[in-house]
Design a protein around this motif. Structure first.
Motif, PDB file in Angstrom:
ATOM      1  N   GLY A  13      -5.939  -6.399   8.246  1.00  0.00           N
ATOM      2  CA  GLY A  13      -6.565  -5.006   7.994  1.00  0.00           C
ATOM      3  C   GLY A  13      -5.334  -4.462   8.678  1.00  0.00           C
ATOM      4  N   ASN A  14      -4.317  -5.008   9.238  1.00  0.00           N
ATOM      5  CA  ASN A  14      -3.449  -3.715  10.194  1.00  0.00           C
ATOM      6  C   ASN A  14      -2.535  -3.865   9.179  1.00  0.00           C
ATOM      7  OD1 ASN A  14      -1.765  -2.998  11.729  1.00  0.00           O
ATOM      8  ND2 ASN A  14      -1.670  -4.764  13.021  1.00  0.00           N
ATOM      9  N   SER A  15      -2.209  -2.137   9.218  1.00  0.00           N
ATOM     10  CA  SER A  15      -1.297  -1.993   7.644  1.00  0.00           C
ATOM     11  C   SER A  15       0.123  -2.174   9.031  1.00  0.00           C
ATOM     12  CB  SER A  15      -0.815  -0.395   8.014  1.00  0.00           C
ATOM     13  OG  SER A  15      -1.257   0.105   9.251  1.00  0.00           O
ATOM     14  N   ALA A  16       0.276  -2.211  10.039  1.00  0.00           N
ATOM     15  CA  ALA A  16       1.963  -3.322  10.509  1.00  0.00           C
ATOM     16  C   ALA A  16       2.364  -4.516  10.054  1.00  0.00           C
ATOM     17  CB  ALA A  16       1.306  -2.507  11.983  1.00  0.00           C
ATOM     18  N   THR A  17       1.055  -5.073   9.138  1.00  0.00           N
ATOM     19  CA  THR A  17       1.610  -6.285   9.280  1.00  0.00           C
ATOM     20  C   THR A  17       1.947  -6.471   7.892  1.00  0.00           C
ATOM     21  OG1 THR A  17      -0.602  -7.211  10.790  1.00  0.00           O
ATOM     22  CG2 THR A  17       0.519  -8.487   8.389  1.00  0.00           C
ATOM     23  N   TRP A  18       1.112  -5.185   7.318  1.00  0.00           N
ATOM     24  CA  TRP A  18       1.949  -5.150   5.511  1.00  0.00           C
ATOM     25  C   TRP A  18       3.247  -4.679   5.586  1.00  0.00           C
ATOM     26  CZ3 TRP A  18      -0.328  -7.961   1.892  1.00  0.00           C
ATOM     27  CH2 TRP A  18      -1.842  -7.900   1.564  1.00  0.00           C
TER      28      TRP A  18
END
Length: 125
Positions: free
Chosen positions: A78-83
């Protein structure tokens, strides 16, 4: 290296690239079968090409799948930084692996030895 061994070395590196680009898993099984079939009959140069392609395929799978999975699990989907990190990591590492495979294929086509820039594949000459 004679012509038959050169063709087999080319096939091994082509299967490595096929595993990365078009048919992951299927091309790996084909590479594994070719290695098992050709290694007992092979000269030193072909044995090294087969070993390099096979171990590089193992490292490629580990680098792309396991590290990406670890980043996704640790960062949370759910974390955009992970993507962003996943896309950057996968793109850069995948491109590097494809370029090293293309280099190895060109060396095999020329009948020359090659070493992938991955741990465990460098041996002193």
């Amino acid at each position: 290296m004679d012509d038959t061994e050169r063709q087999r070395a080319i096939c091994a590196h082509a299967l490595y690239l096929l595993n990365l680009l078009l048919a992951p898993g299927i091309a790996f099984v084909a590479l594994w079968c070719c290695r098992r079939r050709w290694q007992p009959l092979a000269g030193a140069a072909l044995r090294e090409h087969l070993r390099q392609a096979f171990v590089a395929a193992l490292w490629s799978g580990a680098l792309l799948l396991l590290v990406s999975l670890a980043v996704a699990l640790l960062g949370g989907l759910g974390n955009s930084a992970t993507w962003v990190l996943l896309i950057l990591y996968f793109t850069l590492v995948h491109a590097g692996l494809v370029l090293s495979g293309a280099y190895a294929l060109s060396r095999a086509m020329a009948g020359l030895p090659c070493r992938y820039p991955l741990p465990g594949l460098w041996r002193p000459r």
